[in-house]
Design an enzyme around this catalytic site. Structure first.
Site, PDB file in Angstrom:
ATOM      1  CG  HIS A  37      -3.377  -0.661  -7.196  1.00 22.10           C
ATOM      2  ND1 HIS A  37      -3.721   0.140  -5.468  1.00 22.10           N
ATOM      3  CD2 HIS A  37      -3.414  -1.730  -7.387  1.00 22.10           C
ATOM      4  CE1 HIS A  37      -3.537  -0.868  -4.708  1.00 22.10           C
ATOM      5  NE2 HIS A  37      -3.794  -1.658  -5.985  1.00 22.10           N
TER       6      HIS A  37
ATOM      7  NE  ARG B  23      -4.300  -1.077  -0.037  1.00 17.08           N
ATOM      8  CZ  ARG B  23      -4.633  -1.860  -0.786  1.00 17.08           C
ATOM      9  NH1 ARG B  23      -3.618  -2.366  -1.776  1.00 17.08           N
ATOM     10  NH2 ARG B  23      -5.568  -2.728  -0.694  1.00 17.08           N
TER      11      ARG B  23
ATOM     12  CD  GLU C 229      -2.801   3.262  -5.527  1.00 17.72           C
ATOM     13  OE1 GLU C 229      -3.562   2.867  -5.443  1.00 17.72           O
ATOM     14  OE2 GLU C 229      -1.590   3.402  -5.242  1.00 17.72           O
TER      15      GLU C 229
HETATM   16  P1  NAP Z   1      -1.689 -11.152   4.711  1.00 16.83           P
HETATM   17  O1  NAP Z   1      -1.399 -12.730   4.306  1.00 16.83           O
HETATM   18  O2  NAP Z   1      -1.698 -10.517   5.673  1.00 16.83           O
HETATM   19  O3  NAP Z   1      -0.054 -10.445   4.956  1.00 16.83           O
HETATM   20  C1  NAP Z   1       0.737  -9.495   6.061  1.00 16.83           C
HETATM   21  C2  NAP Z   1       1.354  -9.474   6.484  1.00 16.83           C
HETATM   22  O4  NAP Z   1       2.269  -8.398   6.618  1.00 16.83           O
HETATM   23  C3  NAP Z   1       1.340 -10.814   7.810  1.00 16.83           C
HETATM   24  O5  NAP Z   1       2.550 -11.739   7.070  1.00 16.83           O
HETATM   25  C4  NAP Z   1       1.717  -9.739   8.853  1.00 16.83           C
HETATM   26  O6  NAP Z   1       2.523 -10.849   9.524  1.00 16.83           O
HETATM   27  C5  NAP Z   1       2.159  -8.507   8.216  1.00 16.83           C
HETATM   28  N1  NAP Z   1       2.432  -7.416   9.061  1.00 16.83           N
HETATM   29  C6  NAP Z   1       1.051  -6.712   8.631  1.00 16.83           C
HETATM   30  N2  NAP Z   1       1.202  -5.928   9.757  1.00 16.83           N
HETATM   31  C7  NAP Z   1       2.406  -5.315  10.067  1.00 16.83           C
HETATM   32  C8  NAP Z   1       3.020  -4.100  10.288  1.00 16.83           C
HETATM   33  N3  NAP Z   1       2.644  -3.285  11.294  1.00 16.83           N
HETATM   34  N4  NAP Z   1       4.372  -4.218  11.062  1.00 16.83           N
HETATM   35  C9  NAP Z   1       5.181  -6.249  10.284  1.00 16.83           C
HETATM   36  N5  NAP Z   1       4.313  -6.111   9.539  1.00 16.83           N
HETATM   37  C10 NAP Z   1       3.129  -6.933   9.405  1.00 16.83           C
HETATM   38  O7  NAP Z   1      -2.085 -10.860   3.580  1.00 16.83           O
HETATM   39  P2  NAP Z   1      -1.246 -10.913   2.130  1.00 16.83           P
HETATM   40  O8  NAP Z   1      -2.697 -11.445   1.260  1.00 16.83           O
HETATM   41  O9  NAP Z   1      -0.013 -11.304   1.823  1.00 16.83           O
HETATM   42  O10 NAP Z   1      -2.123  -8.797   1.508  1.00 16.83           O
HETATM   43  C11 NAP Z   1      -1.147  -8.472   1.771  1.00 16.83           C
HETATM   44  C12 NAP Z   1      -1.023  -6.954   1.173  1.00 16.83           C
HETATM   45  O11 NAP Z   1      -0.847  -6.692  -0.160  1.00 16.83           O
HETATM   46  C13 NAP Z   1      -2.454  -6.432   1.405  1.00 16.83           C
HETATM   47  O12 NAP Z   1      -2.939  -5.643   2.685  1.00 16.83           O
HETATM   48  C14 NAP Z   1      -2.570  -5.441   0.182  1.00 16.83           C
HETATM   49  O13 NAP Z   1      -2.925  -4.127   0.870  1.00 16.83           O
HETATM   50  C15 NAP Z   1      -1.942  -5.522  -0.659  1.00 16.83           C
HETATM   51  N6  NAP Z   1      -2.218  -6.108  -1.626  1.00 16.83           N
HETATM   52  C16 NAP Z   1      -1.568  -5.051  -3.485  1.00 16.83           C
HETATM   53  C17 NAP Z   1      -2.467  -5.642  -4.709  1.00 16.83           C
HETATM   54  C18 NAP Z   1      -1.811  -4.808  -5.948  1.00 16.83           C
HETATM   55  O14 NAP Z   1      -2.708  -4.765  -6.275  1.00 16.83           O
HETATM   56  N7  NAP Z   1      -0.775  -3.748  -5.315  1.00 16.83           N
HETATM   57  C19 NAP Z   1      -2.952  -6.675  -4.594  1.00 16.83           C
HETATM   58  C20 NAP Z   1      -3.847  -7.529  -3.810  1.00 16.83           C
HETATM   59  C21 NAP Z   1      -3.059  -7.448  -2.429  1.00 16.83           C
HETATM   60  P3  NAP Z   1       2.340 -10.340  11.282  1.00 16.83           P
HETATM   61  O15 NAP Z   1       0.536 -10.435  10.967  1.00 16.83           O
HETATM   62  O16 NAP Z   1       3.292 -11.417  11.788  1.00 16.83           O
HETATM   63  O17 NAP Z   1       2.530  -8.572  11.283  1.00 16.83           O
HETATM   64  C1  8YV Z   2      -7.291  -4.088  -5.700  1.00 16.83           C
HETATM   65  C2  8YV Z   2      -5.617  -5.012  -4.193  1.00 16.83           C
HETATM   66  O1  8YV Z   2      -6.200  -3.889  -7.564  1.00 16.83           O
HETATM   67  O2  8YV Z   2      -6.421  -6.659  -3.323  1.00 16.83           O
HETATM   68  C3  8YV Z   2      -6.154  -5.436  -2.950  1.00 16.83           C
HETATM   69  O3  8YV Z   2      -5.906  -5.283  -1.939  1.00 16.83           O
HETATM   70  O4  8YV Z   2      -5.152  -3.528  -3.706  1.00 16.83           O
HETATM   71  C4  8YV Z   2      -6.020  -4.945  -5.528  1.00 16.83           C
HETATM   72  O5  8YV Z   2      -5.806  -6.452  -5.208  1.00 16.83           O
HETATM   73  C5  8YV Z   2      -8.060  -3.446  -5.143  1.00 16.83           C
HETATM   74  O6  8YV Z   2      -8.327  -4.131  -4.400  1.00 16.83           O
HETATM   75  C6  8YV Z   2      -8.745  -3.185  -6.364  1.00 16.83           C
HETATM   76  O7  8YV Z   2      -9.893  -1.420  -5.859  1.00 16.83           O
END
Ligand code: NAP
Ligand code: 8YV
Length: 323
Positions: free
Chosen positions: A281, A234, A263
């Protein structure tokens, strides 16, 4: 449990068309322009039991819907939903984990390679006719060879990125609040400790107050002049002016960013930097994966109203049950 067609779901703002279509086919769906209490009619306040959304849902909107039971949020990150407040009010919140993990990890890998090896700039060189006029694209200063990656947020997507980086022969370390059991990667209990140890920091941490501007001037300095920063988590996790400064003055070498603080507005200063590789994104943005995410939004609503359970509740509302 009654017919799903008797259940009213509100869809505020823009939502993936497949999620809209399935919601309209299964439920009584109402579309409104935005998640604004001012747009809630007395009938909506009486009837709405669910929200399907890809937009910000705040406490005021939750309060405007007294019979609300569930918010089906599109995306795995749900920092735009006040899930803590929903949890306190007994409202379930669901997100869309797992179905996008591999897609986002692919994007992270592509962005890392593009950042280090400047492939978008090399393609532009060809398209602009510079290969013919000026000769080969200059050799890139950076390579993946010998790099040590630090993953900030070793969760579902972080692990999928790590698997890909292992295949490239990279050393991998990580920082989370807690060490992950059964992984061999080195754990750093602080982000600054991780940044000091690695030369390639990849953030896939969630947004929210706990990670707000976590990647700041101190972290970038610790990453160092060979350092590369990639963010697919993020934009809120980064102090963007500090990152722009670090890229401009050589505190770090380059950055690859898929997410931004405000964004879709990206600071012109970032766009102007030759050592920033920028994507709008698109981490999960394939037809295949967005359709799977849309299905999971509606499957959660259908499971809640049909079977009395949510498929993918977020942690803040895991305790919420159907009364
Ligand atoms: P997840 O499985 O919940 O993984 C998040 C990780 O972050 C966990 O290992 C957690 O470990 C760690 N974390 C959370 N809060 C933290 C903190 N304050 N300090 C340090 N580590 C922390 O989630 P995911 O499915 O991998 O997704 C992760 C993130 O990717 C989403 O929340 C979203 O923001 C982003 N994302 C972006 C896109 C994109 O299009 N660019 C798409 C999908 C997701 P601990 O709880 O042990 O801290
Ligand atoms: C999406 C994402 O683009 O899943 C997330 O956390 O950042 C992306 O997969 C977004 O959520 C759609 O608004």
């Amino acid at each position: 449990m009654g017919s799903l067609k008797d259940v009213t779901i509100v869809i505020p703002a823009r939502l993936h068309e497949h999620a809209v279509g399935r919601t309209e086919a299964s439920f009584r769906a109402i579309r409104i322009e935005r998640a604004d209490p001012a747009l809630v009619t007395p009938e909506m306040a009486r009837d709405v039991r669910g929200i399907a959304a890809m937009t910000r849902i705040d406490a005021a909107f939750i309060d405007a819907l007294p019979n609300l039971e569930i918010i089906g949020s599109f995306g795995v990150g749900y920092d735009q939903v006040d899930a803590a407040y929903a949890g306190k009010k007994g409202v379930m919140v669901t997100n869309t984990p797992d179905v996008l993990t591999e897609e986002v990890a692919d994007t992270a890998l592509g962005l890392l390679i593009n950042t280090l090896r400047e492939l978008p700039r090399a393609e532009a060189w060809l398209r602009e006719g510079r290969w013919v006029k000026e000769g080969p694209y200059p050799l890139t200063r950076s390579t993946l060879r010998g790099r040590h990656a630090g993953i900030f947020g070793l969760g579902r997507i972080g692990l999928a990125i790590a698997r890909r980086l292992e295949a490239l022969g990279m050393t991998i370390s990580y920082h989370n609040r807690r060490a992950v059991p059964d992984v061999t990667y080195a754990y750093y209990p602080t982000l600054v400790g991780l940044a000091e140890a690695v030369d390639t920091l990849i953030s896939v941490a969630p947004g929210g107050t706990a990670t707000e501007k976590a990647v700041n001037a101190e972290i970038l300095k610790a990453l160092g002049p060979d350092g590369v920063f990639v963010n697919v988590g993020r934009g809120s996790t980064v102090d963007e002016p500090a990152l722009i400064k670090a890229l401009a003055d050589g505190t770090i070498r380059a950055a690859g960013l898929d997410v931004f603080a405000d964004e879709p507005r990206v600071p012109q200063a970032l766009i102007d930097l030759p050592n920033a590789c920028l994507l709008p994104h698109v981490g999960s943005a394939s037809v295949h994966t967005r359709q799977a995410m849309a299905d999971l939004v509606v499957d959660n609503l259908a499971a809640w109203f049909g079977e009395g359970r949510a498929l993918t509740p977020v942690v803040e509302t895991a305790h919420v049950g159907r009364s």
